[in-house]
Design an enzyme around this catalytic site. Structure first.
Site, PDB file in Angstrom:
ATOM      1  N   CYS A  66       0.818  -1.218   0.000  1.00 22.15           N
ATOM      2  CA  CYS A  66       0.000   0.000   0.000  1.00 22.15           C
ATOM      3  C   CYS A  66       0.853   1.268   0.000  1.00 22.15           C
ATOM      4  CB  CYS A  66      -0.941   0.009   1.197  1.00 22.15           C
ATOM      5  SG  CYS A  66      -1.998  -1.446   1.258  1.00 22.15           S
ATOM      6  N   HIS A 109      -3.130   6.980   2.441  1.00 22.08           N
ATOM      7  CA  HIS A 109      -3.568   5.717   1.835  1.00 22.08           C
ATOM      8  C   HIS A 109      -4.975   5.420   2.354  1.00 22.08           C
ATOM      9  CE1 HIS A 109      -4.186   1.601   0.966  1.00 22.08           C
ATOM     10  NE2 HIS A 109      -3.889   1.165   2.173  1.00 22.08           N
ATOM     11  N   ASN A 117     -10.385  -0.046  -0.480  1.00 19.23           N
ATOM     12  CA  ASN A 117      -8.937   0.049  -0.292  1.00 19.23           C
ATOM     13  C   ASN A 117      -8.271  -0.586  -1.516  1.00 19.23           C
ATOM     14  OD1 ASN A 117      -6.253  -0.634   0.312  1.00 19.23           O
ATOM     15  ND2 ASN A 117      -6.661  -0.967   2.482  1.00 19.23           N
TER      16      ASN A 117
END
Lengths: 335, 81
Positions: free
Chosen positions: A124, A260, A291
């Site tokens: 990520c 993020h 996500n």
């Protein structure tokens, strides 16, 4: 000692993001659809994550397809033609070919000539790592114009029956073009890792289990939510603050916070820890996009630009964090 | 060294701050999840705030054993001793 003294190359004084491009696959997946495979509910998912929908790529849609769509938009936004690009960096953990890289194929697909091209594995934080590399490559003289892409097809490695991860992840791509600039457009990176927490987010088995036992279940992602939450909120708020300090910017100078898009609850808790004033716009793309790991920061930035929440010249704090554990934070000027 | 009553009232303030649960509802026999509606992520916030307030360490592995407020008070009292 004899021999010629090697000629060093110097790059541009400063680098900036010149354009942003976002690509979301067309299929929208609701919480109700996710709950066909896990014992959960739309209300529970919204409460725990802030996620309402996510996008899944088509079965025949590859990470390179998505990366190309986002990159073309970023090039158009930057007013740069593909043949000016001399390096392509792709952050991804879902290009399911061990080799070759997604970046080399992407560069060819874009018609970028023969640029340097490579993938990075920073989960990520992949986009943020790539952005840091791009800036240093431009300032160091090894590139003049770099495409940085975060792209994931997480629907390939998420187990739809795993209650801890099935509702969180989605697919998509976000790209930026980074080039030389008159003024600094990307602040110093603050990055690092914590390998003691490797187990917190991890592919449950390595690929070679399939070689040893072809009947084995396809490897998938596992995550310890509370462990990640603790690290993300309390350690990452410190890293974000260090990135602000390194850039000589205070929270009152910030226009936007683009973390993020891990979980809305993590974003909310980070905001509290950083004591962001109300004037700072906060990225909340996770609600519609889920996500998307490496893709989430440029996807969120793209949405904020499209919706007029941020504008060119704004100052934004970005922080990527994820499996490794690894993290990377920097302050940027919005293109 | 905080006594049990001090820990309980400190914990009640934290639970109130994190989850908006009235201070008076935070009693020793109350379960975090079933009675106070504290989910796993809010529990992390409670635990970290408690670590700071009482200068103790509460590892993730131990958090899942803290079912009731009383469990947490006992844990903090022992960890701080």
């Amino acid at each position: 000692m004899t021999g010629a003294r090697l000629t060093p190359r110097r790059g541009a004084e400063y680098a900036s993001i010149l354009g942003v491009g976002a690509y979301r696959p067309s299929r929208v997946v609701t919480n109700d659809e996710i709950c066909e495979h896990i014992d959960s509910s739309d209300a529970w998912i919204r409460e725990r994550s802030g996620i309402i929908t996510r996008h899944f790529a088509a079965p025949d849609e590859s990470v390179v397809d998505m990366a190309a769509a986002a990159s073309e938009k970023a090039l158009a936004a930057a007013g740069i033609s593909a043949d000016q690009v001399d390096a392509v960096i792709v952050g991804t953990v879902t290009h399911l070919w061990q080799t070759p890289s997604a970046a080399a194929e992407l560069a060819y697909r874009l018609g970028a000539g023969a640029p340097a091209a490579f993938d990075i594995s920073a989960a990520c934080a992949g986009f943020s790592y790539g952005l840091a590399l791009a800036q240093d490559m431009i300032r160091g003289g090894s590139a003049t114009c770099v495409i940085v892409v975060g792209v994931e097809k997480l629907s390939d490695i998420v187990d739809p029956t795993d209650r801890g991860t099935a509702f969180i992840f989605g697919d998509g791509a976000g790209a930026v073009v980074v080039g030389a600039s008159e003024t600094p457009g990307i602040g110093p990176v603050v990055w690092g890792s914590d390998g003691a927490q490797t187990e917190a987010i991890i592919q449950d088995t390595p690929w070679d289990v399939l070689r040893d036992d072809p009947t084995h279940k396809f490897p998938s992602l596992r995550m310890s939510g509370p462990q990640v939450f603790r690290w993300a909120v309390y350690e990452m708020a410190k890293a974000a603050q260090e990135a602000l300090d390194a850039a000589g910017v205070s929270v009152s100078d910030l226009d936007a916070f683009i973390p993020h898009q891990a979980n809305m609850r993590i974003t909310d808790a980070m905001m509290k820890k950083l004591a962001l004033p109300d004037s700072v716009v906060v990225a909340r793309d996770i609600a519609e996009t889920g996500n998307t790991s490496a893709a989430s920061i440029p996807l969120a930035m793209g949405r904020m630009l499209e919706e007029g929440q941020i504008k060119s010249g704004d100052v934004a704090l970005m922080i990527g964090f994820g499996a490794g554990l690894v993290y990377s934070a920097q302050v940027v000027v919005v293109p | 060294m905080a006594d049990q009553q001090e820990i309980l009232s400190g914990l009640a303030e934290i639970v109130n701050e994190v989850a908006g649960v009235p201070v008076d509802s935070v009693q020793l026999d109350k379960a975090f999840t079933d009675d106070l509606d504290i989910d796993s992520l809010s529990m992390v916030e409670v635990v970290v705030a408690a670590e700071e307030k009482f200068s103790v360490k509460i590892p993730d592995d131990d958090v899942k054993d803290l079912r009731t407020v009383g469990d947490a008070v006992t844990y903090i009292a022992q960890a701080g001793a």
